[in-house]
Design an enzyme around this catalytic site. Sequence first.
Site, PDB file in Angstrom:
ATOM      1  N   CYS A 339     -27.906  56.238  38.746  1.00 21.42           N
ATOM      2  CA  CYS A 339     -28.663  57.199  37.928  1.00 21.42           C
ATOM      3  C   CYS A 339     -27.806  58.139  37.078  1.00 21.42           C
ATOM      4  CB  CYS A 339     -29.611  58.023  38.783  1.00 21.42           C
ATOM      5  SG  CYS A 339     -30.187  57.214  40.254  1.00 21.42           S
ATOM      6  N   ARG A 368     -22.662  52.137  49.808  1.00 21.68           N
ATOM      7  CA  ARG A 368     -23.116  53.255  50.629  1.00 21.68           C
ATOM      8  C   ARG A 368     -22.554  53.078  52.025  1.00 21.68           C
ATOM      9  NH1 ARG A 368     -29.395  53.809  48.534  1.00 21.68           N
ATOM     10  NH2 ARG A 368     -28.806  53.995  46.334  1.00 21.68           N
ATOM     11  N   GLN A 386     -28.434  46.448  42.723  1.00 25.95           N
ATOM     12  CA  GLN A 386     -29.834  46.713  42.409  1.00 25.95           C
ATOM     13  C   GLN A 386     -30.163  46.191  41.024  1.00 25.95           C
ATOM     14  OE1 GLN A 386     -30.346  50.932  42.641  1.00 25.95           O
ATOM     15  NE2 GLN A 386     -31.558  50.793  44.482  1.00 25.95           N
ATOM     16  N   ASP A 388     -31.546  47.655  38.657  1.00 25.61           N
ATOM     17  CA  ASP A 388     -31.884  49.055  38.423  1.00 25.61           C
ATOM     18  C   ASP A 388     -32.236  49.285  36.968  1.00 25.61           C
ATOM     19  OD1 ASP A 388     -32.181  51.623  39.203  1.00 25.61           O
ATOM     20  OD2 ASP A 388     -30.056  52.020  39.535  1.00 25.61           O
ATOM     21  N   HIS A 390     -33.262  52.833  34.292  1.00 26.42           N
ATOM     22  CA  HIS A 390     -33.693  54.207  34.050  1.00 26.42           C
ATOM     23  C   HIS A 390     -34.373  54.223  32.706  1.00 26.42           C
ATOM     24  CE1 HIS A 390     -30.774  54.611  37.259  1.00 26.42           C
ATOM     25  NE2 HIS A 390     -31.629  55.519  37.677  1.00 26.42           N
ATOM     26  N   LYS A 469     -43.726  59.518  43.412  1.00 24.63           N
ATOM     27  CA  LYS A 469     -43.187  58.161  43.411  1.00 24.63           C
ATOM     28  C   LYS A 469     -44.231  57.144  43.855  1.00 24.63           C
ATOM     29  CE  LYS A 469     -41.225  58.534  48.016  1.00 24.63           C
ATOM     30  NZ  LYS A 469     -40.404  57.869  48.972  1.00 24.63           N
ATOM     31  N   HIS A 516     -37.081  56.110  37.420  1.00 18.71           N
ATOM     32  CA  HIS A 516     -36.144  55.229  38.130  1.00 18.71           C
ATOM     33  C   HIS A 516     -36.946  54.017  38.546  1.00 18.71           C
ATOM     34  CE1 HIS A 516     -33.350  58.719  38.962  1.00 18.71           C
ATOM     35  NE2 HIS A 516     -34.493  59.346  38.803  1.00 18.71           N
TER      36      HIS A 516
HETATM   37 ZN   LIG Z   1     -32.071  55.969  39.617  1.00 20.55          ZN
END
Ligand SMILES: [Zn+2]
Length: 642
Positions: A339, A368, A386, A388, A390, A469, A516
């Site tokens: 992010c 992580r 991910q 991912d 944004h 969310k 996200h």
């Molecule tokens: Zn994010």
Amino acid sequence: MGEHEAADRAIRKPGAASAAGAASAAGAAGAAVGAGAAGDEPDEQFEVPERGSAEELLDAGAHSELDAMRHSAAHVMAEAVLDLFPGAKLGIGPAISDGFYYDFELPRPLTPEDLEAIEERMRLSIAADHPFIRRELPAEEARAFFAAHGQPFKVEIIDDLAAAAKAARRPLPPISIYEHGSFVDLCKGPHVASTGRIGPFRLLAVAGAYWRGDEKRPMLQRIYGTVWPTREELDLYLWRRAEARKRDHRRLGVQLDLFSFHDVSPGAAFWHPKGQRIWRILEAAMRELQERRGYQEISTPQLVHRKLWQQSGHWDLYAESMFRLEIEGQEYSLKPMNCPESTIIYRSRLRSYRDLPLRLAEYGRLHRNERSGTLSGLTRVRHFVQDDSHIYVRPDQLRDEIEALLGEIREVYGWFGLEPRFAFATKPDKALGDPALWEKAEGYIREAFERAGIGYTLKPKDGTFYAPKIDIQVEDALGRSWQTATLQIDLVMLPERFDLEYIDEHGQPQRPIAIHRAVYGSLERFIGILVEHFGGAFPLWLAPVQAVIVPIADRHLPAARDLEAVLRSRGLRVEVDDSDNRMQNKIRLAQEQKVPYMLVLGDREVEARTAAPRTRAGEQQPAEAWAALADRLAAEARERRL
Ligand SMILES: [Zn+2]
Ligand SMILES: [Zn+2]
């Protein structure tokens, strides 16, 4: 801080399916459940005893009628074990999710034959329909009773209760015991009325368990069992448990040569060619969708200076989960999420209202620091990728974007025959940002659901402190639920911490909203779920090898190569089995690898330039000319037919 975290962590396998899940995750029945734990959340009226205390040891986990039956089965099992092994020392025997266990100190390791004998003896007790009788004894009397019967662990529990009472300066209340037939146990209950109320059961496994979970104390033998109200429920449970084991992705990952794990990099998969192929197919499918939807792909660095994480808040709140390094006297970290870095690209130039929505996608490699003891296969890893994104939008674009994202998620899960279920988590009591904006955003989410005609469950006040969310869960072929992805409508975190702006039509700076979004979530975990969902038998479009050509004799090999070339020219993933194995062996191997189609070539097929596909389920399809066959299979793969 935050975002897709929830999606990357726990896999929830709630309700009836939990034991099948535990079996798949831990290998042994119920092994994921700790000593004294009831598996389910304790009812509110039951106080949660201190960990490791005598109170906890006495908690039989019998907080529902079904649990009371399960715990009663544990008593009957202990009765049987004492009968077969006089002198056995009893630990504890609570109900757990889907069953029960009891811990015993025995003179020798139990064998499968012992379990059968114990089951046999249990049936006698159940047939006798002994009532469960509760009695209360003064502590001294109870202690003397269990000491006289050679039960030191029970004596220890009573002594602990006495010590705790003394420390709290209160009298020790009487000790309750439960009897059925000639068996007596130290127990708080509750129990069913009599042994005849115990339903169909099965003993499942034996595992070692230290007394009180302490490796300095004796190692006991824990016998796991399961018991259900009806035969049908027992059979269903046993089927699901066996099926979950067969489908365990760690096992299939080896069998299908997809990936492996090695101690040189705990929590990170080594992807073998076939696993990597599945990976690439998933990525390609997602990229194709993203192109259609106007995403732009970016890539940002792994190693990032701590000042970025200080700005995002991770350095303060998330440091324990980050791998940190010192380089030339400066502190860096491997990125745990994408992010903050995406905002650097957002801010790399002045954004106008016309630039939005700006959809920045990234297949980011994340690290992580999960504790090594919690790592498990592909589902709990330290290194993952991910899918991912944004998405930066103006407030007036939010509703349409959410609606489109819900559509994306439904489309993607449809490729795998999975039906996503949505949960909408709203503003918590402690939340950052303008309450009016929260209200507006939540209203748009509701409207987006309505307009898309999608049902959802509401999780009031369960949003993050900066974003409402939407959590996405799927149920796999065994009825197990997995949380995969999350959409977060970020009003505060990225927009404010990173001071994001766009210039509106009046030339004024405005704050965008950041969404996200990850649809697969962690690719690692998603592949693990797919392996178990399909039991390794991937649909044609996803199969790493789509067809194996089996020449019957060496003289058929040149034709096999020709057919291979025809199929490959249509983009199909094909192998020729040119080994010395006999034909039946070649077919068996291809079946074990769960390859969708086998194409056997003998004199007749080579002569006619045809092939008769045989499916992995054993269905023999009619012979087709090579080119027609290639076109048909290519169309099946292209349409992602299941
Ligand atoms: Zn994010
Ligand atoms: Zn009991």
